[in-house]
Design a protein around this motif. Structure first.
Motif, PDB file in Angstrom:
ATOM      1  N   GLY A  95      34.331  48.990 -95.755  1.00 46.20           N
ATOM      2  CA  GLY A  95      32.849  48.370 -95.394  1.00 46.20           C
ATOM      3  C   GLY A  95      32.545  47.234 -96.367  1.00 46.20           C
ATOM      4  O   GLY A  95      31.316  46.959 -96.229  1.00 46.20           O
ATOM      5  N   LYS A  96      33.150  46.622 -97.132  1.00 51.60           N
ATOM      6  CA  LYS A  96      32.783  45.572 -97.905  1.00 51.60           C
ATOM      7  C   LYS A  96      33.609  44.266 -97.912  1.00 51.60           C
ATOM      8  O   LYS A  96      33.838  43.505 -98.710  1.00 51.60           O
ATOM      9  CB  LYS A  96      33.154  46.156 -99.366  1.00 51.60           C
ATOM     10  CG  LYS A  96      32.156  47.329-100.005  1.00 51.60           C
ATOM     11  CD  LYS A  96      30.649  47.038-100.037  1.00 51.60           C
ATOM     12  CE  LYS A  96      29.888  48.286-100.750  1.00 51.60           C
ATOM     13  NZ  LYS A  96      28.525  47.648-100.641  1.00 51.60           N
ATOM     14  N   GLY A  97      34.182  44.097 -96.565  1.00 47.51           N
ATOM     15  CA  GLY A  97      35.170  43.103 -96.285  1.00 47.51           C
ATOM     16  C   GLY A  97      34.145  41.500 -96.536  1.00 47.51           C
ATOM     17  O   GLY A  97      33.161  41.593 -96.391  1.00 47.51           O
ATOM     18  N   MET A  98      34.964  40.517 -96.504  1.00 45.96           N
ATOM     19  CA  MET A  98      34.640  39.179 -96.203  1.00 45.96           C
ATOM     20  C   MET A  98      35.281  38.407 -95.156  1.00 45.96           C
ATOM     21  O   MET A  98      36.597  38.655 -95.475  1.00 45.96           O
ATOM     22  CB  MET A  98      34.809  38.362 -97.681  1.00 45.96           C
ATOM     23  CG  MET A  98      33.926  37.183 -97.760  1.00 45.96           C
ATOM     24  SD  MET A  98      32.168  37.115 -97.514  1.00 45.96           S
ATOM     25  CE  MET A  98      31.782  36.261 -95.942  1.00 45.96           C
ATOM     26  N   SER A  99      34.812  38.167 -94.319  1.00 43.55           N
ATOM     27  CA  SER A  99      35.279  37.279 -93.021  1.00 43.55           C
ATOM     28  C   SER A  99      34.802  36.028 -92.870  1.00 43.55           C
ATOM     29  O   SER A  99      33.358  35.884 -93.060  1.00 43.55           O
ATOM     30  CB  SER A  99      35.128  38.228 -91.726  1.00 43.55           C
ATOM     31  OG  SER A  99      35.732  39.462 -92.135  1.00 43.55           O
ATOM     32  N   ALA A 100      35.549  35.018 -92.446  1.00 44.09           N
ATOM     33  CA  ALA A 100      35.293  33.707 -92.195  1.00 44.09           C
ATOM     34  C   ALA A 100      35.833  33.382 -90.762  1.00 44.09           C
ATOM     35  O   ALA A 100      36.921  33.527 -90.454  1.00 44.09           O
ATOM     36  CB  ALA A 100      35.924  32.828 -93.234  1.00 44.09           C
ATOM     37  N   LEU A 101      34.970  33.108 -89.910  1.00 49.96           N
ATOM     38  CA  LEU A 101      35.264  32.808 -88.641  1.00 49.96           C
ATOM     39  C   LEU A 101      34.974  31.312 -88.215  1.00 49.96           C
ATOM     40  O   LEU A 101      34.069  30.582 -88.799  1.00 49.96           O
ATOM     41  CB  LEU A 101      34.537  33.787 -87.545  1.00 49.96           C
ATOM     42  CG  LEU A 101      33.137  33.721 -87.401  1.00 49.96           C
ATOM     43  CD1 LEU A 101      32.658  33.813 -86.042  1.00 49.96           C
ATOM     44  CD2 LEU A 101      32.682  34.789 -88.192  1.00 49.96           C
ATOM     45  N   SER A 102      35.802  30.727 -87.499  1.00 49.69           N
ATOM     46  CA  SER A 102      35.928  29.329 -86.654  1.00 49.69           C
ATOM     47  C   SER A 102      35.945  29.610 -85.328  1.00 49.69           C
ATOM     48  O   SER A 102      36.670  30.280 -84.813  1.00 49.69           O
ATOM     49  CB  SER A 102      37.074  28.585 -87.368  1.00 49.69           C
ATOM     50  OG  SER A 102      37.208  28.510 -88.755  1.00 49.69           O
ATOM     51  N   LEU A 103      34.988  28.715 -84.738  1.00 49.80           N
ATOM     52  CA  LEU A 103      34.746  28.837 -83.227  1.00 49.80           C
ATOM     53  C   LEU A 103      35.376  27.764 -82.476  1.00 49.80           C
ATOM     54  O   LEU A 103      35.458  26.581 -82.834  1.00 49.80           O
ATOM     55  CB  LEU A 103      33.359  28.533 -82.935  1.00 49.80           C
ATOM     56  CG  LEU A 103      32.379  29.522 -83.711  1.00 49.80           C
ATOM     57  CD1 LEU A 103      31.023  29.154 -83.567  1.00 49.80           C
ATOM     58  CD2 LEU A 103      32.528  30.833 -83.891  1.00 49.80           C
ATOM     59  N   GLY A 104      36.217  27.996 -81.591  1.00 51.22           N
ATOM     60  CA  GLY A 104      36.954  27.004 -80.567  1.00 51.22           C
ATOM     61  C   GLY A 104      35.896  26.635 -79.754  1.00 51.22           C
ATOM     62  O   GLY A 104      34.741  27.027 -79.629  1.00 51.22           O
ATOM     63  N   SER A 105      36.368  25.648 -78.815  1.00 53.92           N
ATOM     64  CA  SER A 105      35.375  24.991 -77.806  1.00 53.92           C
ATOM     65  C   SER A 105      34.954  25.997 -76.795  1.00 53.92           C
ATOM     66  O   SER A 105      35.584  27.023 -76.371  1.00 53.92           O
ATOM     67  CB  SER A 105      36.183  23.802 -77.391  1.00 53.92           C
ATOM     68  OG  SER A 105      37.446  24.152 -76.550  1.00 53.92           O
ATOM     69  N   GLY A 106      33.815  25.684 -76.331  1.00 56.94           N
ATOM     70  CA  GLY A 106      33.224  26.679 -75.263  1.00 56.94           C
ATOM     71  C   GLY A 106      32.653  27.995 -75.663  1.00 56.94           C
ATOM     72  O   GLY A 106      32.210  28.815 -75.000  1.00 56.94           O
ATOM     73  N   ILE A 107      32.652  28.250 -77.153  1.00 53.90           N
ATOM     74  CA  ILE A 107      32.090  29.502 -77.593  1.00 53.90           C
ATOM     75  C   ILE A 107      30.460  29.458 -77.355  1.00 53.90           C
ATOM     76  O   ILE A 107      29.742  28.593 -78.363  1.00 53.90           O
ATOM     77  CB  ILE A 107      32.365  29.885 -78.835  1.00 53.90           C
ATOM     78  CG1 ILE A 107      33.964  30.005 -79.312  1.00 53.90           C
ATOM     79  CG2 ILE A 107      31.768  30.911 -79.628  1.00 53.90           C
ATOM     80  CD1 ILE A 107      34.430  31.228 -78.421  1.00 53.90           C
ATOM     81  N   ASP A 108      29.913  30.311 -76.682  1.00 53.25           N
ATOM     82  CA  ASP A 108      28.452  30.330 -76.733  1.00 53.25           C
ATOM     83  C   ASP A 108      27.839  31.119 -77.659  1.00 53.25           C
ATOM     84  O   ASP A 108      28.639  31.718 -78.294  1.00 53.25           O
ATOM     85  CB  ASP A 108      27.851  30.869 -75.333  1.00 53.25           C
ATOM     86  CG  ASP A 108      28.662  32.318 -74.879  1.00 53.25           C
ATOM     87  OD1 ASP A 108      28.861  33.069 -75.823  1.00 53.25           O
ATOM     88  OD2 ASP A 108      28.802  32.472 -73.614  1.00 53.25           O
ATOM     89  N   GLU A 109      26.490  31.080 -77.783  1.00 51.69           N
ATOM     90  CA  GLU A 109      25.777  31.763 -78.822  1.00 51.69           C
ATOM     91  C   GLU A 109      26.321  33.263 -78.715  1.00 51.69           C
ATOM     92  O   GLU A 109      26.169  34.032 -79.979  1.00 51.69           O
ATOM     93  CB  GLU A 109      24.314  31.576 -78.882  1.00 51.69           C
ATOM     94  CG  GLU A 109      23.406  32.151 -80.136  1.00 51.69           C
ATOM     95  CD  GLU A 109      23.824  31.398 -81.271  1.00 51.69           C
ATOM     96  OE1 GLU A 109      23.862  31.984 -82.517  1.00 51.69           O
ATOM     97  OE2 GLU A 109      24.253  30.213 -81.383  1.00 51.69           O
ATOM     98  N   ALA A 110      25.937  33.926 -77.526  1.00 47.85           N
ATOM     99  CA  ALA A 110      26.219  35.444 -77.492  1.00 47.85           C
ATOM    100  C   ALA A 110      27.398  35.797 -77.862  1.00 47.85           C
ATOM    101  O   ALA A 110      27.561  36.791 -78.822  1.00 47.85           O
ATOM    102  CB  ALA A 110      26.070  35.683 -75.862  1.00 47.85           C
TER     103      ALA A 110
END
Length: 269
Positions: A129-144
């Motif tokens: 429960g102490k992870g670090m994640s970085a995410l990158s968004l492709g095209s068309g990703i909505d806020e939800a």
């Protein structure tokens, strides 16, 4: 969209150590286990996951047909063949969340053009429960969709959004970072034993010291530089040790190692 109120069906392809941690995080964040299915090649492991979490195993193609969101928790070298095998079976506008190191959003979309894609670089402290994640968004990703992923990743640590061009640097920093820490612990324990301590005592001293130092850094609001200076008396014991690090060019050793990790991440893409 709240995880607890979501009516989406989520699939997980691969429930090894990381896949199980993500599954646990989803459920812990309030996502209904009845709306999660998974695929796992190893029958014994699949039975273990079903027994532990109450989620249902599915055939690979059936999972792809049913799911609105799919977590791809596979080895980088296996991702291409997996996507080739399943390309025609996904729902239109399926959200694919890839945890395969080095594999770019463009690569995934070339295999499944109708998909929305989010690329994530997690690390192993997710397991506690102490992870670090970085995410990158492709095209068309909505806020939800973005909020959905951030919510469950924040349930197993912390998560940030970065431009995909920075993912190789993220890999070298947080993705591989736990191994650097473990290597440093190994070296400290070995050196303490050589100084006369038992391995048990050396391990206890080292682990608690570094865990405490990390917590101090996390909670004090002070920079690592300030905390280092606070514990370093002129010409004292800590000063002597840090001078030895400087003489060995610790900064360049770390920089060289992280560049090697970054370069390997680029090669894997």
């Amino acid at each position: 969209m709240s995880l607890a109120k979501s009516n989406q069906v989520v699939g997980i392809i691969g429930v090894g150590v990381m896949g199980e941690a993500l599954l646990s995080g989803l459920i812990g964040a309030g996502f209904p286990s009845a709306q999660i299915i998974f695929y796992e090649k190893r029958e014994e492991r699949a039975a273990e996951i079903t027994s532990k979490y109450g989620v249902v195993k599915s055939a690979l193609n059936e999972l792809c047909k049913k799911c609105d969101v799919i977590l791809l928790v596979t080895k980088p070298q296996d991702l291409g063949s997996l996507l080739d095998e399943t390309a025609s079976t996904y729902k239109k506008d399926v959200l694919l969340i890839s945890f395969a190191a080095g594999k770019k959003i463009e690569f995934i979309m070339s295999k499944v053009p109708s998909a929305k894609v989010i690329r994530v670089m997690p690390n192993t402290p997710i397991l506690v429960g102490k992870g670090m994640s970085a995410l990158s968004l492709g095209s068309g990703i909505d806020e939800a969709s973005k909020s959905f992923v951030l919510e469950f990743l924040n349930s197993v640590g912390k998560a940030i959004v970065v431009d995909e061009s920075l993912q190789d640097a993220v890999t070298a920093t947080s993705g591989s970072g736990p191994a650097y820490f473990f290597a440093f612990v190994e070296a400290m324990v070995k050196s303490a034993v050589e100084l006369g301590l038992s391995e048990e005592v050396a391990t206890q001293l080292t682990v608690q010291t570094l865990a405490g130092a990390a917590e101090l850094l996390q909670t004090s609001g002070k920079s690592a530089t300030t905390l280092r200076e606070n514990v370093t008396s002129p010409n004292g014991t800590t000063f002597a040790a840090l001078q030895s690090f400087a003489a060995s060019d610790l900064e360049q050793i770390v920089a060289k190692a992280m560049k090697a990790a970054r370069d390997r991440s680029i090669e894997l893409s």
